[in-house]
Design a protein around this motif. Structure first.
Motif, short mmCIF file in Angstrom:
data_model
loop_
_atom_site.label_atom_id
_atom_site.label_comp_id
_atom_site.label_asym_id
_atom_site.label_seq_id
_atom_site.Cartn_x
_atom_site.Cartn_y
_atom_site.Cartn_z
N CYS A 63 0.86 -1.19 0.00
CA CYS A 63 0.00 0.00 0.00
C CYS A 63 0.89 1.24 0.00
O CYS A 63 0.75 2.15 -0.82
CB CYS A 63 -0.87 0.03 1.25
SG CYS A 63 -2.01 -1.34 1.38
N SER A 64 1.82 1.24 0.95
CA SER A 64 2.71 2.39 1.13
C SER A 64 3.54 2.67 -0.11
O SER A 64 3.90 3.80 -0.38
CB SER A 64 3.64 2.10 2.31
OG SER A 64 4.10 0.75 2.22
N SER A 65 3.84 1.64 -0.87
CA SER A 65 4.70 1.81 -2.04
C SER A 65 3.99 2.48 -3.21
O SER A 65 4.61 2.76 -4.24
CB SER A 65 5.28 0.46 -2.47
OG SER A 65 6.30 0.07 -1.57
N GLY A 104 7.09 -0.06 2.52
CA GLY A 104 6.50 -0.60 3.74
C GLY A 104 7.50 -1.39 4.56
O GLY A 104 8.66 -1.54 4.19
N ASP A 105 7.00 -1.89 5.71
CA ASP A 105 7.86 -2.67 6.60
C ASP A 105 8.12 -4.06 6.02
O ASP A 105 9.22 -4.59 6.14
CB ASP A 105 7.26 -2.77 8.01
CG ASP A 105 5.78 -3.12 8.00
OD1 ASP A 105 5.08 -2.78 7.02
OD2 ASP A 105 5.30 -3.72 8.97
N GLY A 106 7.13 -4.63 5.37
CA GLY A 106 7.36 -5.92 4.72
C GLY A 106 8.39 -5.75 3.62
O GLY A 106 9.32 -6.55 3.47
N ASP A 107 8.21 -4.71 2.87
CA ASP A 107 9.08 -4.39 1.74
C ASP A 107 10.55 -4.18 2.18
O ASP A 107 11.46 -4.79 1.62
CB ASP A 107 8.54 -3.11 1.09
CG ASP A 107 9.12 -2.85 -0.28
OD1 ASP A 107 8.57 -3.38 -1.25
OD2 ASP A 107 10.10 -2.10 -0.36
N GLY A 108 10.73 -3.35 3.20
CA GLY A 108 12.09 -2.94 3.56
C GLY A 108 12.72 -3.75 4.67
O GLY A 108 13.93 -3.90 4.72
C1 LIG Z 1 8.18 -11.16 -4.82
C2 LIG Z 1 6.88 -10.80 -4.25
N1 LIG Z 1 6.38 -11.53 -3.23
C3 LIG Z 1 5.19 -11.22 -2.71
C4 LIG Z 1 4.47 -10.18 -3.19
C5 LIG Z 1 3.15 -9.87 -2.60
N2 LIG Z 1 3.16 -8.68 -1.77
C6 LIG Z 1 2.79 -7.48 -2.22
S1 LIG Z 1 2.86 -6.29 -1.08
C7 LIG Z 1 3.33 -7.38 0.10
C8 LIG Z 1 3.55 -6.97 1.52
C9 LIG Z 1 3.21 -5.58 1.77
O1 LIG Z 1 3.54 -5.23 3.05
P1 LIG Z 1 4.34 -3.94 3.35
O2 LIG Z 1 5.60 -3.91 2.56
O3 LIG Z 1 4.49 -3.84 4.81
O4 LIG Z 1 3.46 -2.78 2.75
P2 LIG Z 1 2.03 -2.26 3.24
O5 LIG Z 1 1.04 -2.79 2.28
O6 LIG Z 1 1.82 -2.75 4.62
O7 LIG Z 1 2.16 -0.79 3.16
C10 LIG Z 1 3.45 -8.65 -0.42
C11 LIG Z 1 3.87 -9.82 0.37
C12 LIG Z 1 5.02 -9.45 -4.27
N3 LIG Z 1 4.41 -8.41 -4.82
N4 LIG Z 1 6.20 -9.79 -4.76
#
Ligand SMILES: Cc1ncc(C[n+]2csc(CCOP(=O)(O)OP(=O)(O)O)c2C)c(N)n1
Ligand code: SF4
Ligand SMILES: [Mg+2]
Lengths: 303, 576
Positions: A63-65, A104-108
């Motif tokens: 979302c954040s991205s 995002g936190d998952g991303d980074g």
């Molecule tokens: C290689 C890869 N694995 C999995 C995904 C699926 N995916 C998209 S966003 C995401 C996690 C998002 O979490 P975060 O980075 O914290 O961002 P937020 O939506 O919380 O802002 C995942 C697992 C992807 N796009 N690419």
């Protein structure tokens, strides 16, 4: 707190304010913490008055991205976890540009955490803003590397059993030269920290508590509001890495009772671009292809 | 054509490689043609290593099948190499170190040269024994000692007169040693040439065409490209050793998006990590060049051995469909030419270009003529600095040829966001909020077709590029791609010298493939497929594109490089 620079206050007509909005509507849910970051970054860029064509906002996936789209600057909305190498590539190719990472936190801190460590230790002059909502938002609510022990998410319905990552601690250990933490509930304070990060020569990381109002009912705006305090108000010495490390451990030590926000650490160290031999002759993109003679000279080595 | 193959064999740390390189230089500077290939393992000390240099009076395309002169630096060299010796081969060895009783003295010429004693005598340094041995070898070949001395002088002049002097002395002692005499008498044409391997030629080609950025994580056999860029940093290129191959390709995409000509490189394992990034380049239409130097797979495989088994992988790597160009240089010379052209193609069509190398091509050293630098042109494609229309910049403008105008960050008024999600002409996403809505479906259709149309545009605009090349008419044709083409041509020459009418059809620009031209080239011919893999991947590509099925195969996947003799003898079995 004063956000506008003195020059602009004194004479608002001196430099026409740039509009950093593209007109694209953000995709965030109503009430999402990322709106605060959007406002904070808009504000910081306006205050700094950098020409928008010289700004590149690079993001990952989440979302954040989606952050670059509402901006009228250049941007690359890249792959999940890969914004730092893309941003580093942009910066190394043209160090006249101001390059900002948003993700995002998952991303980074999850899929891309390796790049965080290496980009920090290289001290590449970037500003990296992580919207840390302790959850995977875009994929509808799985545990993230910063989810707290006990957090109930779609992938931890019985509560997470993993110790959360310590982002500021990792950044400090990796050699980041500007380490800050902000709260989306205080966009003015955040804007200051982002501005400081952009102005800082070197790798700046700003971890932002940016609540996900849809999938995280543990780390809410209220939850943070009760717990955060500002380092500026307690006389923290942001030139001391050990003091910064101590503050980084505070949240865990107090069982998330006291969470510091503000500038943890700032130090001046030559950036990658300062030290790189090739960039002594200006940005790579401005360096011409070699002449025929230069190629012949190199060929001579193989005779 | 006369040729002689010299193999220097010993252990890691014996100076085998530097001796081989020295011999290549002697040939290159004296109008001779030479071809060098190395056998080694992934260990730093010990083991068994060899370097084979074949020298001739005409252009060579392989290091040759057997050994005419063996320099045996240790006992293993005799034991491991004896099965490769040609009849009447010369063995140069130090009798104090190496015993030759396992060889049939009647079949070979045994040249006992007191290598170590001479080395110690002239310099006090035992490593000088290699120079003594090279002196003897060059005498057998018939190369003038003055030629060797010139190279030694050039190479060691920086280290002072004394070093030069003892080298020259060592060489002369080996040259004039009792029992050493000229056997071949190969004469050069007086033309000085360059001696380099495929990775070097590729690096210089990229450099010549303005490549400024090279990112990589070390991996054999691509590492030497990174070493090349690192050692030429003072010439205006930026080498970037990254934390992994994922970072390498994504940094390259960032640098290319900012407007620098940028390249990354790796072997199959690293390319596996780059796959997602390749798709990103396809989607955001970033002009990047990726080198994939193949080695024996799968997995870590045989890290120091060659193979051509990644063709189908590279052609299909990454999810979804996007335009890409896959090229496979057929020689050291062509590694230069194609590398310099790759950036033009990448920028003209705003898509990734993958250069398929392999360990054999990346690492074998060849004498080459000066590349034609006048043929190196730079075409940066549709980079624009203004847009006539009002409103936001249409970076992904739907065009007939599929190529859209491209702006670089820093250009006022042409700001845009490049998105890995599907997007419209200005770069706004149609994925998350709008996917499935009629207008967004329409945008997706148009944008995907726009991108894919670039494949047709390439084929239309680059006439005669994405086609096979036919050399010599024959009753039978060897069909191959990339590095094997040169060796296969040598096989054709051998077959023809034996009265067999053989020809060669070889591929270098493989994707997109001009189906019509390919069908025309292959139709109605007797074809023998020659490839360095088990499944005949090029043959599969040909069948997919033309319907033509090749039934005869010469396939090699033991890690060893093809030689002309080997292909020719296998072809004879098929031709009957
Ligand atoms: C290689 C890869 N694995 C999995 C995904 C699926 N995916 C998209 S966003 C995401 C996690 C998002 O979490 P975060 O980075 O914290 O961002 P937020 O939506 O919380 O802002 C995942 C697992 C992807 N796009 N690419
Ligand atoms: S899901 Fe959560 S993180 Fe994503 S936009 Fe909605 S509130 Fe924000
Ligand atoms: Mg998150």
């Amino acid at each position: 707190m004063m956000i506008m620079s003195d020059a602009q206050n004194a004479n608002p007509a001196a430099k026409p304010r740039q509009v950093f909005t593209s007109g694209v509507k953000p995709i965030f849910c109503p009430g999402c913490g990322d709106f605060g970051v959007l406002a904070g970054l808009q504000k910081a860029l306006q205050e700094l008055g950098i020409e928008k064509e010289r700004v590149v906002i690079v993001s990952g996936i989440g979302c954040s991205s989606s952050m670059p789209h509402p901006f009228s600057t250049y941007g690359v909305h890249s792959l999940h976890g890969r914004l730092l190498p893309v941003a580093a590539g942009v910066k190394l190719a043209n160090n006249d540009l101001t390059v900002i990472g948003t993700g995002g936190d998952g991303d980074g801190y999850g899929i891309g955490v390796g790049h965080l460590i290496h980009t920090a230790r290289r001290n590449i002059d970037l500003t990296y803003i992580i919207m840390n909502n302790e959850i995977y938002g875009l994929t509808t609510g799985q545990a993230s590397p910063t989810s707290l022990v006990g957090a109930k998410t779609k992938t931890t319905p019985f509560g997470s059993i993993e110790t959360p990552e310590n982002p500021t601690g990792i950044a400090l250990a990796a050699g980041a030269t500007y380490v800050a933490r902000a709260f989306s509930g205080d966009p003015m304070h955040m804007a200051q920290l982002i501005k400081g990060g952009i102005e800082h020569k070197g790798f700046a990381i700003i971890d932002v508590f940016s609540p996900c109002v849809t999938f995280n009912d543990l780390n809410t705006f209220d939850w943070f509001r009760k717990r955060v305090y500002k380092l500026e108000q307690v006389g923290h010495d942001s030139t001391s890495i050990s003091a910064a490390m101590e503050r980084s451990l505070e949240a865990e030590k107090t069982n998330w009772d006291k969470i510091p926000i503000g500038l943890f650490y700032k130090v001046d160290r030559p950036t990658y671009s300062d030290l790189d031999m090739t960039l002594k002759n200006g940005p790579l993109v401005k360096q011409p292809a070699p002449s025929k003679q230069q190629v012949l000279d190199i060929l001579e080595e193989y005779k | 054509m006369t040729s002689v193959s010299i193999r220097i064999a010993g252990a890691n740390g014996d100076g085998v490689e530097s001796s081989g390189a020295l011999l290549m230089k002697v040939a290159a500077r004296n109008g001779l043609h030479a071809f060098g290939y190395r056998g080694y393992q992934s260990i730093i000390r010990g083991g068994h290593v060899w370097y084979q240099i074949r020298i001739s009076d005409s252009k060579l395309r392989s290091h040759g099948e057997g050994i005419d002169i063996l320099i045996a630096l240790n006992q293993d060299a005799i034991t491991n190499q004896k099965s490769h010796l040609n009849s009447n081969a010369v063995i140069i060895y130090d009798p104090s170190k190496v015993k030759v009783n396992e060889l049939d003295a009647a079949k070979f010429k045994l040249a006992a040269v007191p290598l170590l004693d001479i080395a110690i005598e002239v310099s006090g340094d035992p490593i000088m024994r290699n120079v003594v041995a090279l002196g003897s070898a060059l005498r057998f070949v018939g190369v003038d000692i003055a030629a060797f001395n010139d190279v030694l002088k050039k190479m060691f002049s920086r280290k002072g007169d004394k070093v030069v002097e003892s080298n020259v002395k060592a060489a002369e002692r080996g040259y004039n040693c009792a029992g050493v005499s000229t056997l071949y008498g190969i004469k050069g044409d007086g033309k000085q040439r360059y001696a380099m391997d495929g990775n070097t030629a590729l690096s210089i080609g990229a450099y010549a065409s303005g490549c400024k950025f090279y990112a990589a994580y070390p991996m054999t056999p691509a590492s030497s490209i990174l070493h090349w860029f690192a050692s030429h940093e003072d010439k205006g290129v930026m080498p970037k050793q990254t934390e992994d191959e994922i970072a390498a390709i994504n940094m390259t995409i960032g640098a290319a998006s900012a407007g620098a000509r940028a390249m990354c490189g790796t072997s199959g394992g690293g390319f596996s990590l780059m796959v997602e990034g390749l798709g990103l380049a396809g989607m955001v239409e970033a002009p990047i060049v990726v080198v994939e130097s193949q080695r024996s797979g799968p997995s870590t495989g045989l890290p120091t051995k060659t193979e051509q088994a990644d063709l189908l992988f590279v052609m299909h790597a990454s999810q979804g469909e996007f335009p890409r160009i896959v090229v496979a240089p057929r020689s050291v010379e062509e590694s230069f030419v194609i590398a310099s052209n790759a950036f033009n193609l990448a920028e003209r069509y705003q898509c990734p270009v993958v250069m398929m190398m392999d360990l054999f091509l990346s690492e074998h050293v060849e004498t080459i003529d000066q590349p034609n630098l006048d043929a190196v042109t730079i075409d940066r494609g549709k980079i624009v600095t203004e847009q006539k229309e009002q409103g936001r910049f249409k970076r992904y403008l739907i065009t007939d040829d599929g190529v859209s105008p491209r702006s670089l960050p820093g250009t006022k008024g042409l700001e845009f966001v490049a998105g890995s999600d599907e997007h419209d002409e200005v770069g706004d996403l149609v994925s998350d909020a709008f996917s499935g809505i009629d207008w967004a479906v329409d945008v997706r259709n148009k944008m995907h077709s726009k991108r894919m149309r670039k494949m047709e545009t390439m084929l239309r605009n680059e006439k005669g590029m994405f086609v096979p090349h036919i050399d010599a008419d024959g009753d039978y044709y060897l069909v191959t791609f990339g590095s094997t083409a040169g060796v296969a041509m040598e096989a054709v020459e051998i077959l023809r010298s034996k009265g067999r009418r053989a020809g060669l059809i070889s591929f270098n620009y493989i994707m997109p493939l001009d189906e019509e031209a390919t069908r025309k080239a292959l139709e109605g011919k007797k074809l023998i497929n020659v490839e360095g893999n088990y499944t005949g991947q090029l043959a599969q590509v040909i069948r997919l594109n033309t319907g033509i099925k090749i039934d005869s195969h010469i396939l090699r996947y033991d890690g060893e490089a093809f030689t002309g003799e080997w292909i020719a003898s296998e072809a004879m079995k098929i031709m009957g």
